[in-house]
Design an enzyme around this catalytic site. Structure first.
Site, short mmCIF file in Angstrom:
data_model
loop_
_atom_site.label_atom_id
_atom_site.label_comp_id
_atom_site.label_asym_id
_atom_site.label_seq_id
_atom_site.Cartn_x
_atom_site.Cartn_y
_atom_site.Cartn_z
N ASP A 196 -1.11 -4.85 15.98
CA ASP A 196 -0.06 -3.94 16.17
C ASP A 196 -0.05 -2.58 15.76
OD1 ASP A 196 0.90 -6.18 17.21
OD2 ASP A 196 2.52 -6.65 15.89
N CYS A 208 0.90 -13.26 27.39
CA CYS A 208 2.22 -13.26 26.92
C CYS A 208 2.79 -14.66 27.63
CB CYS A 208 3.02 -11.97 27.55
SG CYS A 208 4.89 -12.11 26.92
N VAL A 214 0.72 -1.28 0.00
CA VAL A 214 0.23 -0.18 0.13
C VAL A 214 0.92 1.18 -0.03
CG1 VAL A 214 -1.58 1.12 1.45
CG2 VAL A 214 -1.86 -0.99 1.26
N ALA A 218 -0.15 -12.06 19.94
CA ALA A 218 -1.20 -12.67 18.87
C ALA A 218 -2.19 -12.67 19.70
CB ALA A 218 -0.61 -13.79 18.31
N CYS A 227 5.13 -8.16 21.23
CA CYS A 227 5.68 -8.96 22.12
C CYS A 227 6.57 -8.56 23.29
CB CYS A 227 5.97 -10.62 21.99
SG CYS A 227 6.02 -11.46 23.28
C1 UQ1 Z 1 -4.11 -17.01 22.56
O1 UQ1 Z 1 -5.16 -17.07 22.25
C2 UQ1 Z 1 -3.02 -16.88 21.34
O2 UQ1 Z 1 -3.65 -16.71 20.06
C3 UQ1 Z 1 -3.59 -17.80 19.31
C4 UQ1 Z 1 -1.82 -16.88 21.54
O3 UQ1 Z 1 -1.05 -16.54 20.44
C5 UQ1 Z 1 -0.01 -17.39 19.98
C6 UQ1 Z 1 -1.26 -16.95 22.99
O4 UQ1 Z 1 0.19 -16.79 23.18
C7 UQ1 Z 1 -2.20 -17.21 24.04
C8 UQ1 Z 1 -1.40 -17.31 25.43
C9 UQ1 Z 1 -3.28 -17.22 23.76
C10 UQ1 Z 1 -4.30 -17.47 24.91
C11 UQ1 Z 1 -4.90 -18.86 25.10
C12 UQ1 Z 1 -5.04 -19.72 26.05
C13 UQ1 Z 1 -5.53 -20.96 25.96
C14 UQ1 Z 1 -5.09 -19.04 27.53
#
Ligand code: UQ1
Length: 448
Positions: free
Chosen positions: A318, A375, A98, A328, A186
């Protein structure tokens, strides 16, 4: 659909340049929202998703690549495959950058000179690493013999693991791990890679001096986990220096120069190994298009995720101005709020025969995002503290019945074995939008 009609629809879709919904960025936010819209019966042919990247990366895995627990290949899939799998081939994938958005015209200018018109826009372009903001950093990262690395890039994440292994037997090993003062993706990752390295070095390095130098004033934003992390650093002999911003690397003398933010003084520290988290910033087209706040993030309401000026524009992840930490897990929780509110705006506009974004949706019909983020703080092989909290009040929002401020093997297994599956097969396909629905079952007393 027959083969010939599908081919015909694909051809027509490739020619048209007006879409009901344009999604900028096919990262976790953009893809998951697009999948949810499709699952809510918005025809895939009405969706354009714009992203020039060759691969879609599961970026949370890069820390594990740096720590030797996963490979870069496990963290990526070809972008065109991912988009086809999640959205079908009826959705249009535009592999250009973009250049600019003209929100008054509902138009996107692309890097190849072409244009896309939209009724509704989802902005999830992510943020950039500013490798050149630190003098000497890029050259040092590119130099295979220089002990400078970063998990924030696939190639340098590989280098991280190679260096962690190769410097481990050095006597008097001096290692530095940095975090900038800007918001980053993160915020736990600069520490996670340090804990993985320290655990290995402790076994082989006769004398070890590790320091964590952060431009921030705290080790972690949510106090509950910050206290536990401070204790971990203390127990493991890691020196924590706050308000220390890396400004320059002198590769010749292996000195890292830090600015002490409160005083402006510059101090040099010797290193045999340095892991750098670069400063990060929003993409310039956001501000240049008049869609950003003062800091350049897409200016949205922190509950509804709707743009404050253009009501047919929404943003998450982000790149958005949402004042929570960039993970995420945060994005997963934002996706269903955004998709639901976008559909409500669309329905309201259709019902009122109004132009996109020009009718008013009753506040009670809009879903609200509560700032949830998570996290997975890996502290060693088989040990992980799963922080879950709201970035809005910095209070814990734990999914499980036990104290998640403790390091646990179960949370390590969840992160390494379950979360990647949840991401590729659930989140990207619009089938996972965070653990909120599990919490009443797994933490019925709402213990935090
Ligand atoms: C989560 O939903 C998620 O998204 C897919 C992550 O990203 C990789 C995470 O790191 C975490 C901790 C979650 C939360 C999920 C649970 C089961 C507590």
């Amino acid at each position: 659909m027959t083969r010939s009609s599908r081919t015909l629809s694909t051809v027509t879709n490739n020619l048209k340049n007006h879409f009901k919904v344009a999604v900028v960025g096919a990262g976790p936010g953009g893809l998951s929202v697009a999948s949810q819209l499709k699952n809510s019966l918005l025809p895939a042919k009405d969706i354009a998703i714009i992203d020039p990247a060759e691969y879609h990366f599961y970026q949370p895995m890069w820390t594990l690549v740096g720590g030797g627990l996963k490979t870069i290949e496990e963290s990526r899939r070809p972008m065109s495959d991912v988009i086809q799998t999640c959205l079908s081939q009826d959705a249009r994938h535009i592999a250009h950058r973009v250049e600019r958005i003209e929100p008054q015209e509902n138009r996107i200018q692309l890097s190849d000179g072409s244009q896309i018109n939209y009724d509704y826009l989802v902005l999830s372009p992510g943020i950039q690493c500013k490798w050149d903001a630190i003098h000497g950093l890029r050259e040092a990262l590119e130099d295979e013999d220089s002990p400078v690395c970063s998990i924030y890039h696939p190639r340098y994440a590989r280098k991280t693991w190679r260096l962690i292994q190769s410097v481990g037997s050095k006597a008097d090993l001096k290692a530095i791990f940095t975090q900038p003062s800007t918001p980053i993706k993160c915020a736990g990752a600069p520490q996670k890679i340090m804990y993985l390295a320290e655990e290995l070095w402790r076994l082989s390095a006769p004398s070890l001096q590790i320091s964590f130098c952060s431009g921030m004033g705290k080790i972690f934003s949510a106090e509950k986990y910050a206290k536990r992390l401070e204790k971990i650093c203390e127990n493991r002999g890691i020196a924590v220096r706050l308000f220390h911003e890396l400004v320059k690397l002198d590769s010749g003398s292996r000195k890292a120069l830090f600015k002490h933010l409160p005083t402006g003084n510059v101090e040099g520290f010797d290193y045999d190994f340095i892991h750098v988290t670069p400063p990060m910033a929003p993409r310039p087209f956001v501000s240049q298009s008049g869609l950003g706040n003062d800091a350049g993030y897409v200016d949205v309401d922190k509950y509804s995720l709707q743009h404050l000026k253009y009501k047919n524009v929404f943003s998450l992840g982000d790149a958005s101005s949402l004042p929570t930490s960039k993970t995420a897990a945060a994005i997963a929780s934002q996706t269903s709020v955004l998709a639901s509110n976008l559909l409500s705006q669309m329905e309201s506009d259709t019902r009122n025969k109004a132009a996109p974004g020009s009718s008013t949706v009753p506040a009670e019909s809009m879903k609200q995002y509560d700032g949830y983020t998570s996290c997975p703080l890996i502290t060693g092989r088989g040990k992980l503290m799963l922080a879950e909290f709201s970035g809005y009040d910095l209070q814990p929002r734990e999914t499980f019945w036990f104290d998640q401020g403790e390091e646990r093997e179960s949370m390590y297994d969840l992160t390494l074995k379950v979360l990647p599956f949840l991401y590729w097969e659930g989140m990207l396909k619009g089938l996972w939008n965070g653990p909120a629905k599990l919490k009443p079952i797994l933490n019925p007393l709402n213990r935090n």
